[in-house]
Design an enzyme around this catalytic site. Structure first.
Site, PDB file in Angstrom:
ATOM      1  N   CYS A 158      35.735  32.388  48.583  1.00 43.35           N
ATOM      2  CA  CYS A 158      34.970  31.910  49.729  1.00 43.35           C
ATOM      3  C   CYS A 158      35.504  32.553  51.003  1.00 43.35           C
ATOM      4  O   CYS A 158      36.612  33.082  51.035  1.00 43.35           O
ATOM      5  CB  CYS A 158      35.026  30.399  49.887  1.00 43.35           C
ATOM      6  SG  CYS A 158      34.624  29.481  48.422  1.00 43.35           S
ATOM      7  N   ARG A 160      33.697  38.071  49.445  1.00 46.21           N
ATOM      8  CA  ARG A 160      34.570  37.032  48.873  1.00 46.21           C
ATOM      9  C   ARG A 160      33.789  35.990  48.069  1.00 46.21           C
ATOM     10  O   ARG A 160      34.374  35.165  47.385  1.00 46.21           O
ATOM     11  CB  ARG A 160      35.327  36.319  49.995  1.00 46.21           C
ATOM     12  CG  ARG A 160      36.339  37.200  50.692  1.00 46.21           C
ATOM     13  CD  ARG A 160      36.995  36.445  51.804  1.00 46.21           C
ATOM     14  NE  ARG A 160      37.742  35.310  51.330  1.00 46.21           N
ATOM     15  CZ  ARG A 160      39.037  35.305  51.063  1.00 46.21           C
ATOM     16  NH1 ARG A 160      39.718  36.408  51.220  1.00 46.21           N
ATOM     17  NH2 ARG A 160      39.638  34.228  50.653  1.00 46.21           N
ATOM     18  N   TRP A 171      31.866  30.932  46.912  1.00 44.24           N
ATOM     19  CA  TRP A 171      31.950  31.318  45.502  1.00 44.24           C
ATOM     20  C   TRP A 171      32.235  30.029  44.763  1.00 44.24           C
ATOM     21  O   TRP A 171      33.305  29.432  44.927  1.00 44.24           O
ATOM     22  CB  TRP A 171      33.071  32.336  45.298  1.00 44.24           C
ATOM     23  CG  TRP A 171      33.114  32.881  43.906  1.00 44.24           C
ATOM     24  CD1 TRP A 171      32.361  33.887  43.390  1.00 44.24           C
ATOM     25  CD2 TRP A 171      33.979  32.451  42.846  1.00 44.24           C
ATOM     26  NE1 TRP A 171      32.692  34.103  42.078  1.00 44.24           N
ATOM     27  CE2 TRP A 171      33.675  33.240  41.724  1.00 44.24           C
ATOM     28  CE3 TRP A 171      34.968  31.477  42.736  1.00 44.24           C
ATOM     29  CZ2 TRP A 171      34.333  33.091  40.510  1.00 44.24           C
ATOM     30  CZ3 TRP A 171      35.619  31.330  41.523  1.00 44.24           C
ATOM     31  CH2 TRP A 171      35.302  32.131  40.429  1.00 44.24           C
ATOM     32  N   ASN A 190      38.032  26.487  52.122  1.00 43.42           N
ATOM     33  CA  ASN A 190      38.306  27.541  51.164  1.00 43.42           C
ATOM     34  C   ASN A 190      39.484  27.068  50.331  1.00 43.42           C
ATOM     35  O   ASN A 190      40.502  26.670  50.890  1.00 43.42           O
ATOM     36  CB  ASN A 190      38.643  28.812  51.971  1.00 43.42           C
ATOM     37  CG  ASN A 190      38.932  30.007  51.107  1.00 43.42           C
ATOM     38  OD1 ASN A 190      38.747  29.952  49.891  1.00 43.42           O
ATOM     39  ND2 ASN A 190      39.367  31.074  51.738  1.00 43.42           N
ATOM     40  N   GLY A 191      39.366  27.065  48.995  1.00 44.43           N
ATOM     41  CA  GLY A 191      40.464  26.601  48.145  1.00 44.43           C
ATOM     42  C   GLY A 191      39.974  25.519  47.200  1.00 44.43           C
ATOM     43  O   GLY A 191      38.773  25.400  46.942  1.00 44.43           O
ATOM     44  N   GLU A 220      41.241  49.599  32.232  1.00 41.90           N
ATOM     45  CA  GLU A 220      40.652  49.608  33.562  1.00 41.90           C
ATOM     46  C   GLU A 220      39.232  50.188  33.539  1.00 41.90           C
ATOM     47  O   GLU A 220      38.325  49.668  34.189  1.00 41.90           O
ATOM     48  CB  GLU A 220      41.577  50.396  34.516  1.00 41.90           C
ATOM     49  CG  GLU A 220      41.078  50.583  35.932  1.00 41.90           C
ATOM     50  CD  GLU A 220      40.765  49.279  36.655  1.00 41.90           C
ATOM     51  OE1 GLU A 220      41.108  48.186  36.161  1.00 41.90           O
ATOM     52  OE2 GLU A 220      40.133  49.346  37.728  1.00 41.90           O
ATOM     53  N   LYS A 249      35.949  48.133  34.720  1.00 41.01           N
ATOM     54  CA  LYS A 249      35.010  48.616  35.752  1.00 41.01           C
ATOM     55  C   LYS A 249      33.589  48.568  35.214  1.00 41.01           C
ATOM     56  O   LYS A 249      32.681  48.103  35.873  1.00 41.01           O
ATOM     57  CB  LYS A 249      35.314  50.072  36.119  1.00 41.01           C
ATOM     58  CG  LYS A 249      36.312  50.448  37.162  1.00 41.01           C
ATOM     59  CD  LYS A 249      36.391  49.741  38.442  1.00 41.01           C
ATOM     60  CE  LYS A 249      36.904  48.363  38.355  1.00 41.01           C
ATOM     61  NZ  LYS A 249      38.152  48.007  38.889  1.00 41.01           N
ATOM     62  N   GLU A 268      32.277  44.935  34.695  1.00 40.32           N
ATOM     63  CA  GLU A 268      32.066  44.216  35.956  1.00 40.32           C
ATOM     64  C   GLU A 268      30.735  44.537  36.615  1.00 40.32           C
ATOM     65  O   GLU A 268      30.081  43.659  37.150  1.00 40.32           O
ATOM     66  CB  GLU A 268      33.143  44.620  36.982  1.00 40.32           C
ATOM     67  CG  GLU A 268      34.466  43.966  36.826  1.00 40.32           C
ATOM     68  CD  GLU A 268      35.401  44.402  37.947  1.00 40.32           C
ATOM     69  OE1 GLU A 268      35.752  45.599  37.998  1.00 40.32           O
ATOM     70  OE2 GLU A 268      35.766  43.559  38.764  1.00 40.32           O
ATOM     71  N   HIS A 285      43.150  48.784  13.047  1.00 39.29           N
ATOM     72  CA  HIS A 285      43.649  47.462  12.655  1.00 39.29           C
ATOM     73  C   HIS A 285      42.601  46.376  12.872  1.00 39.29           C
ATOM     74  O   HIS A 285      42.934  45.203  13.001  1.00 39.29           O
ATOM     75  CB  HIS A 285      44.946  47.144  13.418  1.00 39.29           C
ATOM     76  CG  HIS A 285      46.038  48.121  13.094  1.00 39.29           C
ATOM     77  ND1 HIS A 285      46.666  48.142  11.869  1.00 39.29           N
ATOM     78  CD2 HIS A 285      46.560  49.142  13.806  1.00 39.29           C
ATOM     79  CE1 HIS A 285      47.552  49.130  11.851  1.00 39.29           C
ATOM     80  NE2 HIS A 285      47.498  49.756  13.019  1.00 39.29           N
ATOM     81  N   LYS A 337      35.632  39.102  45.683  1.00 41.12           N
ATOM     82  CA  LYS A 337      36.667  40.095  45.950  1.00 41.12           C
ATOM     83  C   LYS A 337      38.055  39.505  45.919  1.00 41.12           C
ATOM     84  O   LYS A 337      39.021  40.169  45.546  1.00 41.12           O
ATOM     85  CB  LYS A 337      36.377  40.725  47.310  1.00 41.12           C
ATOM     86  CG  LYS A 337      37.272  41.887  47.664  1.00 41.12           C
ATOM     87  CD  LYS A 337      36.983  43.079  46.798  1.00 41.12           C
ATOM     88  CE  LYS A 337      37.891  44.249  47.057  1.00 41.12           C
ATOM     89  NZ  LYS A 337      37.894  45.176  45.906  1.00 41.12           N
TER      90      LYS A 337
HETATM   91  C1  F6R Z   1      38.463  44.239  39.385  1.00 43.97           C
HETATM   92  C2  F6R Z   1      39.244  43.531  40.365  1.00 43.97           C
HETATM   93  C3  F6R Z   1      39.961  42.309  39.936  1.00 43.97           C
HETATM   94  C4  F6R Z   1      41.245  42.128  40.749  1.00 43.97           C
HETATM   95  C5  F6R Z   1      41.900  40.798  40.399  1.00 43.97           C
HETATM   96  C6  F6R Z   1      43.212  40.622  41.135  1.00 43.97           C
HETATM   97  O1  F6R Z   1      37.799  45.341  39.908  1.00 43.97           O
HETATM   98  O2  F6R Z   1      39.292  43.906  41.506  1.00 43.97           O
HETATM   99  O3  F6R Z   1      40.232  42.333  38.566  1.00 43.97           O
HETATM  100  O4  F6R Z   1      42.118  43.175  40.471  1.00 43.97           O
HETATM  101  O5  F6R Z   1      41.033  39.760  40.734  1.00 43.97           O
HETATM  102  O6  F6R Z   1      43.019  40.737  42.493  1.00 43.97           O
HETATM  103  P1  F6R Z   1      44.144  41.212  43.489  1.00 43.97           P
HETATM  104  O7  F6R Z   1      44.474  42.617  43.166  1.00 43.97           O
HETATM  105  O8  F6R Z   1      43.533  41.048  44.836  1.00 43.97           O
HETATM  106  O9  F6R Z   1      45.325  40.304  43.272  1.00 43.97           O
END
Ligand code: F6R
Length: 604
Positions: free
Chosen positions: A2, A27, A75, A99-100, A480, A484, A487, A503, A599
């Site tokens: 949020c 966010r 969010w 927020n929280g 990774e 990507k 997501e 396996h 984010k």
């Molecule tokens: C994926 C992504 C998330 C963050 C994760 C941790 O693209 O960005 O998987 O890496 O939520 O977030 P941070 O790095 O902000 O602690």
């Protein structure tokens, strides 16, 4: 999660709030809302979905004269993304944004309901405004009532509350979720959960500490610490450069951020990569005294860079390294030893699980270091030492340049520790540094590469799944790459160590299983080649990424750099990022704001 904003002053408040929320929309974007108290009374608007819907809904409204205003982009944590669950939440005559997560909200709600209070939403946040009004009916003093309310809350929160009982003030409190206050010479006061919404509006900023609360009104802010003692506000200058936050002609922020990687990598390396060694001015060498092992804790993409870092720490610095997912670490009753350096990695610096893991390490008396992209973030402030990745604001929800710079910092740190501990020869260090210097060039995206991936991507829009496979440091890169893709394309993708396929997962292989094979020449090429052959024999569709032609591949992207595994790593990283981007665009998805994601994950 949020985002929240607040404003006290004479300017038109709706646009200040909406512009501020736009900066925070990454966010969370399930819903958004604003509430304003001005001379004509209290107004509020809410809309489900992206901010544009709220903008449309408020197009005929504008505020006038002095007033106070709060806004929120959500969010969802408690309750579905509906208008009733959107913030600001209303009592009889007050509004709150939060927020929280309020952990004891059910208890408070039950008590209030027994007293006859009716709740409209399913959120934890609504309890705050009702508890405040209940207290105010007893105390007849809004600030004391707010203080009393905050003292009853358990959990994480950044709160802004406005009330007609004191129409010229904003009450605020912070614990565990970020909140800052912005000031300028026009006596305006701004609030936000990060500094981007107030850049260009405020000139100075104060980042609240956990437990702090207070009130703000026309040109005046009173701040109190958790024991109720008034605190002096130590303001800092606010950065003024917001140009990095614009799209610069790219279709999506994620695309722009992929292209920016070469430049930000230069920024990340400046002053750190010297002629014959690595330097981190921000680190005191004593940090590594009596350290015999390293533990790295992170989530998501940052966890993947941590896994890469562990290979580098062990291989180059010869220091045993373990990596843990922060949300697992928190509850496993970990055994922490004082000769372990505890490293956290976070792009946002606000991830709740990583922050809590760090607090646990601090409580256990470990030395702590964070690798983070956001200065003054909660994790940076909580950590004993910090290295900033200098990637600049990352707006695409799917992290790209933050991952690239985290990985670079880990590589540099492994060389720094290796030298400090006398575990690397001069010759090896020089070879590593030569490779480090080439990374910005490796990260340049050519039209040829982008076009090729664009063309290829049309063949990867269906199927029953993707396996990204790699060995060694290319295993975290496979994880990774898969993250990507899933997501932003919403297609099922897994990252796997290539040697593990036989396996179990190889049972899935058929022509509709897409294998993205990371086949570097400089590291275990023959091993990965046999793993891919096994998949090809089961008719899996193979996209090979390699400097070496691979005849069994259905599709092939030829890479250039093969002199050092990390150069191959960064080159393949860009390819997997572009592949995810192009698949997502072809599927018509919102690349920058993929569904169900945000984010910054400030809830556990
Ligand atoms: C994926 C992504 C998330 C963050 C994760 C941790 O693209 O960005 O998987 O890496 O939520 O977030 P941070 O790095 O902000 O602690």
């Amino acid at each position: 999660m949020c985002g929240i904003v607040g404003y006290i002053g004479k300017k038109e408040k709706k646009s200040i709030l909406l512009d501020g929320l736009k900066e925070l929309e990454y966010r969370g974007y399930d819903s958004a809302g604003i509430a304003i108290i001005e001379k004509d009374g209290l107004k509020h608007f809410k809309a489900v979905g992206k901010l544009k819907n709220l903008r449309d809904k408020t197009k005929n409204y504008s505020s006038s004269g002095f007033g106070v205003a709060i806004g929120h982009t959500r969010w969802a944590t408690h309750g579905k993304p509906t208008e009733l669950n959107a913030h600001p939440h209303l009592g009889e005559y007050s509004f709150v944004v939060h927020n929280g997560i309020i952990e004891n909200y059910q208890e408070i709600k039950d008590e209030l309901e027994k007293m006859g209070v009716t709740f409209l939403s399913q959120t934890d946040t609504e309890t705050i405004v009702h508890l405040f009004e209940k207290n105010n009916s007893d105390f007849k003093n809004p600030f004391n009532s707010f203080k009393q309310t905050v003292s009853k809350l358990n959990g994480a929160y950044a709160i802004l509350l406005i009330t007609e009982a004191e129409p010229e003030s904003i009450f605020f409190a912070k614990s565990g979720s970020p909140l800052l206050i912005g000031f300028n010479e026009e006596d305006e006061i701004y609030f936000a959960s990060s500094d981007t919404p107030i850049i260009g509006k405020a000139t100075e900023v104060y980042y609240l500490e956990d437990g702090e609360y207070g009130y703000a009104k026309k040109g005046e802010v009173k701040l109190f610490d958790s024991s109720g003692i008034e605190k002096k506000i130590l303001k800092k200058p606010l950065p003024t450069d917001k140009k990095m936050a614009q799209k610069d002609g790219f279709r999506f922020f994620m695309e722009k951020e992929i292209y920016e990687q070469s430049q930000v990598m230069n920024d990340c390396m400046i002053g750190r990569v010297l002629d014959d060694r690595v330097e981190f001015e921000e680190l005191d060498k004593s940090l590594f005294e009596n350290i015999n092992s390293i533990k790295i804790c992170a989530c998501g993409t940052s966890y993947h860079s941590a896994l890469t870092g562990a290979y580098l720490f062990e291989r180059l610095a010869k220091i045993p390294t373990q990596v843990e997912i922060a949300s697992e670490f928190r509850y496993k009753e970990p055994l922490l030893q004082r000769d372990t350096l505890f490293i956290t990695i976070s792009q946002s610096g606000e991830t709740a699980d990583t922050l809590e893991a760090l607090k646990m390490a601090n409580r256990a008396g470990l030395k702590t270091l964070t690798i983070c992209n956001v200065d003054n973030s909660s994790i940076v402030r909580e950590s004993g030492s910090a290295i900033l990745t200098r990637a600049g604001i990352e707006k695409g929800v799917a992290s790209t340049k933050a991952f690239a710079t985290q990985t670079m910092v880990l590589w540099l740190l492994s060389l720094y520790i290796a030298e400090l501990k006398g575990n690397i020869s001069k010759d090896r260090l020089n070879r590593e540094l030569n490779a480090v210097r080439k990374v910005p060039k490796v990260l340049i995206v050519t039209d040829r590469l982008h076009d090729k991936i664009h063309r290829l991507s049309k063949r990867y829009l269906h199927g029953h799944g993707f396996f990204f496979i790699g060995r060694d440091i290319f295993f975290p890169l496979a994880l990774e790459g898969a993250l990507k893709l899933k997501e932003i394309s919403y297609l099922h993708a897994e990252g796997y160590p290539a040697g593990e396929m036989k396996h179990g997962p190889i049972a899935l292989a058929d022509s509709e299983l897409f294998t993205i094979a990371l086949m570097p020449k400089s590291l275990h090429y023959d091993k990965i080649k046999s793993n891919v052959e096994e998949l090809s024999a089961r008719d899996a569709t193979i996209l090979a990424i390699s400097p070496e032609e691979f005849e069994l591949a259905d599709d092939f992207i030829r890479t250039k750099y093969s002199s050092h595994a990390m150069l191959e790593f960064f080159e393949m990283m860009v390819i997997t990022q572009l592949l995810a981007l192009e698949v997502s665009i072809r599927l018509g998805n919102d690349v920058d704001m993929p569904r169900n994601l945000a984010k910054s994950v400030t809830v556990e």
